[in-house]
Design a protein around this motif. Sequence first.
Motif, PDB file in Angstrom:
ATOM      1  N   LEU A   1       6.283  -6.537  -7.185  1.00  0.00           N
ATOM      2  CA  LEU A   1       6.520  -5.195  -6.649  1.00  0.00           C
ATOM      3  C   LEU A   1       7.708  -4.502  -7.299  1.00  0.00           C
ATOM      4  CD1 LEU A   1       5.992  -5.578  -2.777  1.00  0.00           C
ATOM      5  CD2 LEU A   1       4.384  -4.709  -4.475  1.00  0.00           C
ATOM      6  N   ILE A   2       8.781  -5.250  -7.511  1.00  0.00           N
ATOM      7  CA  ILE A   2      10.032  -4.643  -7.955  1.00  0.00           C
ATOM      8  C   ILE A   2      10.187  -4.670  -9.475  1.00  0.00           C
ATOM      9  CG2 ILE A   2      12.553  -4.799  -7.808  1.00  0.00           C
ATOM     10  CD1 ILE A   2      12.149  -6.107  -5.033  1.00  0.00           C
ATOM     11  N   ALA A   3       9.828  -5.783 -10.115  1.00  0.00           N
ATOM     12  CA  ALA A   3      10.024  -5.928 -11.563  1.00  0.00           C
ATOM     13  C   ALA A   3       8.793  -6.565 -12.198  1.00  0.00           C
ATOM     14  CB  ALA A   3      11.265  -6.765 -11.843  1.00  0.00           C
ATOM     15  N   PRO A   4       7.644  -5.860 -12.205  1.00  0.00           N
ATOM     16  CA  PRO A   4       6.414  -6.456 -12.738  1.00  0.00           C
ATOM     17  C   PRO A   4       6.493  -6.844 -14.211  1.00  0.00           C
ATOM     18  CG  PRO A   4       6.134  -4.109 -12.309  1.00  0.00           C
ATOM     19  CD  PRO A   4       7.421  -4.501 -11.698  1.00  0.00           C
ATOM     20  N   ASP A   5       7.471  -6.274 -14.938  1.00  0.00           N
ATOM     21  CA  ASP A   5       7.620  -6.673 -16.339  1.00  0.00           C
ATOM     22  C   ASP A   5       8.111  -8.119 -16.465  1.00  0.00           C
ATOM     23  OD1 ASP A   5       9.942  -5.477 -15.131  1.00  0.00           O
ATOM     24  OD2 ASP A   5      10.961  -5.699 -17.058  1.00  0.00           O
ATOM     25  N   GLN A   6       8.644  -8.679 -15.370  1.00  0.00           N
ATOM     26  CA  GLN A   6       9.048 -10.082 -15.342  1.00  0.00           C
ATOM     27  C   GLN A   6       7.910 -10.945 -14.783  1.00  0.00           C
ATOM     28  OE1 GLN A   6      12.014 -11.051 -16.648  1.00  0.00           O
ATOM     29  NE2 GLN A   6      12.248  -8.891 -17.198  1.00  0.00           N
ATOM     30  N   VAL A   7       6.721 -10.654 -15.247  1.00  0.00           N
ATOM     31  CA  VAL A   7       5.524 -11.263 -14.668  1.00  0.00           C
ATOM     32  C   VAL A   7       5.477 -12.780 -14.867  1.00  0.00           C
ATOM     33  CG1 VAL A   7       4.111 -10.887 -16.744  1.00  0.00           C
ATOM     34  CG2 VAL A   7       3.009 -11.028 -14.515  1.00  0.00           C
TER      35      VAL A   7
ATOM     36  N   ILE B   1       0.827  -1.204   0.000  1.00  0.00           N
ATOM     37  CA  ILE B   1       0.000   0.000   0.000  1.00  0.00           C
ATOM     38  C   ILE B   1       0.860   1.251   0.000  1.00  0.00           C
ATOM     39  CG2 ILE B   1      -1.713   1.324   1.315  1.00  0.00           C
ATOM     40  CD1 ILE B   1      -2.835  -1.049  -0.249  1.00  0.00           C
ATOM     41  N   ALA B   2       2.013   1.200   0.643  1.00  0.00           N
ATOM     42  CA  ALA B   2       2.935   2.343   0.584  1.00  0.00           C
ATOM     43  C   ALA B   2       3.387   2.589  -0.856  1.00  0.00           C
ATOM     44  CB  ALA B   2       4.128   2.107   1.493  1.00  0.00           C
ATOM     45  N   LEU B   3       3.737   1.511  -1.571  1.00  0.00           N
ATOM     46  CA  LEU B   3       4.164   1.636  -2.958  1.00  0.00           C
ATOM     47  C   LEU B   3       3.010   2.112  -3.841  1.00  0.00           C
ATOM     48  CD1 LEU B   3       6.293   1.245  -5.140  1.00  0.00           C
ATOM     49  CD2 LEU B   3       5.631  -1.163  -5.290  1.00  0.00           C
ATOM     50  N   TRP B   4       1.812   1.552  -3.610  1.00  0.00           N
ATOM     51  CA  TRP B   4       0.654   1.962  -4.402  1.00  0.00           C
ATOM     52  C   TRP B   4       0.315   3.436  -4.149  1.00  0.00           C
ATOM     53  CZ3 TRP B   4      -2.025   1.529  -8.478  1.00  0.00           C
ATOM     54  CH2 TRP B   4      -3.317   2.049  -8.561  1.00  0.00           C
ATOM     55  N   SER B   5       0.430   3.892  -2.910  1.00  0.00           N
ATOM     56  CA  SER B   5       0.151   5.294  -2.585  1.00  0.00           C
ATOM     57  C   SER B   5       1.111   6.218  -3.325  1.00  0.00           C
ATOM     58  CB  SER B   5       0.266   5.521  -1.075  1.00  0.00           C
ATOM     59  OG  SER B   5      -0.665   4.730  -0.376  1.00  0.00           O
ATOM     60  N   TRP B   6       2.368   5.801  -3.382  1.00  0.00           N
ATOM     61  CA  TRP B   6       3.353   6.617  -4.110  1.00  0.00           C
ATOM     62  C   TRP B   6       2.997   6.676  -5.592  1.00  0.00           C
ATOM     63  CZ3 TRP B   6       6.991   5.158  -7.892  1.00  0.00           C
ATOM     64  CH2 TRP B   6       7.902   6.152  -8.239  1.00  0.00           C
TER      65      TRP B   6
ATOM     66  N   ALA C   1      -6.951   7.004   4.035  1.00  0.00           N
ATOM     67  CA  ALA C   1      -7.243   5.575   4.197  1.00  0.00           C
ATOM     68  C   ALA C   1      -5.961   4.758   4.118  1.00  0.00           C
ATOM     69  CB  ALA C   1      -8.231   5.121   3.123  1.00  0.00           C
ATOM     70  N   ALA C   2      -5.101   5.088   3.159  1.00  0.00           N
ATOM     71  CA  ALA C   2      -3.838   4.360   3.004  1.00  0.00           C
ATOM     72  C   ALA C   2      -2.949   4.535   4.234  1.00  0.00           C
ATOM     73  CB  ALA C   2      -3.111   4.842   1.752  1.00  0.00           C
ATOM     74  N   THR C   3      -2.900   5.749   4.767  1.00  0.00           N
ATOM     75  CA  THR C   3      -2.085   6.020   5.949  1.00  0.00           C
ATOM     76  C   THR C   3      -2.555   5.206   7.142  1.00  0.00           C
ATOM     77  OG1 THR C   3      -1.645   8.281   5.163  1.00  0.00           O
ATOM     78  CG2 THR C   3      -1.271   7.830   7.517  1.00  0.00           C
ATOM     79  N   CYS C   4      -3.865   5.170   7.364  1.00  0.00           N
ATOM     80  CA  CYS C   4      -4.416   4.397   8.488  1.00  0.00           C
ATOM     81  C   CYS C   4      -4.177   2.898   8.293  1.00  0.00           C
ATOM     82  CB  CYS C   4      -5.914   4.677   8.636  1.00  0.00           C
ATOM     83  SG  CYS C   4      -6.291   6.343   9.188  1.00  0.00           S
ATOM     84  N   TRP C   5      -4.324   2.414   7.048  1.00  0.00           N
ATOM     85  CA  TRP C   5      -4.063   1.001   6.746  1.00  0.00           C
ATOM     86  C   TRP C   5      -2.621   0.644   7.070  1.00  0.00           C
ATOM     87  CZ3 TRP C   5      -6.691  -3.214   4.259  1.00  0.00           C
ATOM     88  CH2 TRP C   5      -5.857  -4.238   3.785  1.00  0.00           C
ATOM     89  N   ILE C   6      -1.691   1.456   6.577  1.00  0.00           N
ATOM     90  CA  ILE C   6      -0.267   1.204   6.801  1.00  0.00           C
ATOM     91  C   ILE C   6       0.050   1.213   8.296  1.00  0.00           C
ATOM     92  CG2 ILE C   6       2.047   2.200   6.512  1.00  0.00           C
ATOM     93  CD1 ILE C   6       1.047   3.157   3.708  1.00  0.00           C
ATOM     94  N   ALA C   7      -0.506   2.177   9.023  1.00  0.00           N
ATOM     95  CA  ALA C   7      -0.250   2.273  10.461  1.00  0.00           C
ATOM     96  C   ALA C   7      -0.790   1.053  11.203  1.00  0.00           C
ATOM     97  CB  ALA C   7      -0.881   3.551  11.020  1.00  0.00           C
ATOM     98  N   ALA C   8      -1.976   0.578  10.817  1.00  0.00           N
ATOM     99  CA  ALA C   8      -2.588  -0.574  11.492  1.00  0.00           C
ATOM    100  C   ALA C   8      -1.745  -1.825  11.315  1.00  0.00           C
ATOM    101  CB  ALA C   8      -4.004  -0.801  10.952  1.00  0.00           C
ATOM    102  N   PHE C   9      -1.334  -2.113  10.083  1.00  0.00           N
ATOM    103  CA  PHE C   9      -0.575  -3.334   9.834  1.00  0.00           C
ATOM    104  C   PHE C   9       0.867  -3.218  10.333  1.00  0.00           C
ATOM    105  CE2 PHE C   9      -4.145  -4.301   7.078  1.00  0.00           C
ATOM    106  CZ  PHE C   9      -4.284  -5.670   7.262  1.00  0.00           C
ATOM    107  N   ALA C  10       1.431  -2.022  10.302  1.00  0.00           N
ATOM    108  CA  ALA C  10       2.775  -1.838  10.859  1.00  0.00           C
ATOM    109  C   ALA C  10       2.759  -2.080  12.365  1.00  0.00           C
ATOM    110  CB  ALA C  10       3.281  -0.433  10.550  1.00  0.00           C
TER     111      ALA C  10
END
Length: 404
Positions: free
Chosen positions: A115-121, A41-46, A375-384
């Motif tokens: 996450l890192i190299a989706p072109d290598q799907v 979610i951190a990566l998706w938020s960015w 929403a993303a911030t709260c999600w990240i905080a909860a799971f962290a």
Amino acid sequence: MQSPVHISPPGKKLPDNQYALFNLGFRPFFLLAAAFAVIAIALWSWKYTQLSSLSLSTVTASQWHAHEMLYGFAFAVIAGFLLTAVKNWTGIQTLHGRPLMALVACWAMARCVMLIAPDQVLIAAGFDLCFNLWLIAAVAQPVIKVKQWRQLGVLSKVILLTIGNAAFYAQATGLANNGAHAALWMGLLLNVSLIMVISRRILPMFIERGVKEEVSLKNAHWIDRLLMVALVALLINILTLDAEKANVVLGLTIALLSSFRLWRWHTPGIWRVPLLWSFYCGLWLMNAGFFIYALSFLNPGMSQILAIHCWAIGGIGVITLAMMARVSLGHTGRNIHTPPRSVHWIFGLIMLSALCRVLLPLIHPEIYRLSVMLAATCWIAAFALFCVTYWPILSQPRTDGMAG
């Protein structure tokens, strides 16, 4: 039905200093699922704020995000739960030690590539489908050996999730022109279906044993069967005709039936027990998703994406956290009636995430992007916070010295 939480599995005592992360399936999968929930979610938020695109052109960025949450995060939680529950249900040891480590590695490699190299799907697909098929075999073997045929309903959903995952990768690798749309709807509603089936089995028992007042809760089989029929019909309709009237009728039917069932399960004592009210609230949030989904066809101003996130964050997110928090205590020999104090913050943050993502855009549509980021911030905080709190619980041996 024996609960996968309350009954400590038999086994020999372990040395106090043994590293326990791979003793049983819930340990690595719960911990890594929570960590992945933070990173993904951190990566998706960015990407969301930067409006950046994927290096993978065969699926959209939103489809990639949905896939990783449904078939990455949620599937890991399912794996951890089933590998633990099936041991209790059948009395047969499930994967542990190096075989469990290898299964986790398949899941982790697929997530890293996506996450890192989706072109290598294609590489991700190989690892991911290996994880799916290995999990099916690991769960099916003990179930078939002791002839617990009633568990085949749960197993069939895992098989269907694997088919959905394969359909997504068929489009992602360019082997098919479509498949992602069907895969994501399958992933979403099959996860919802699994939650409904498991919660029907265990939540009434949890409530009866967890509240101070004496209460006896009963299930109506006609409600259970009708809910599953309506869910199957809804998924089939979405994937075929997608008739709006059928979506409205089926969505409202599921919402009303589930509301009635949740009302029958209610007792005031649950609000004094965080491991109960979190589960109960998550089911109501998931139920609200069906109301919103039905209303989205009647009110042009109400987007289906709100229903999807009500299911995904309010349902899958809240309930997986509640389940992981409880199972992690019960299966490490700890007292489920005295959870860590931080669970109040964990559950509060994840519910706030759902409200920010669903309710805030309904009230103030002009701040839609802000509501997504909140929403993303709260999600990240909860799971962290879950990772920090439960890392020592999941990595250390049981407090009673038993295996598991």
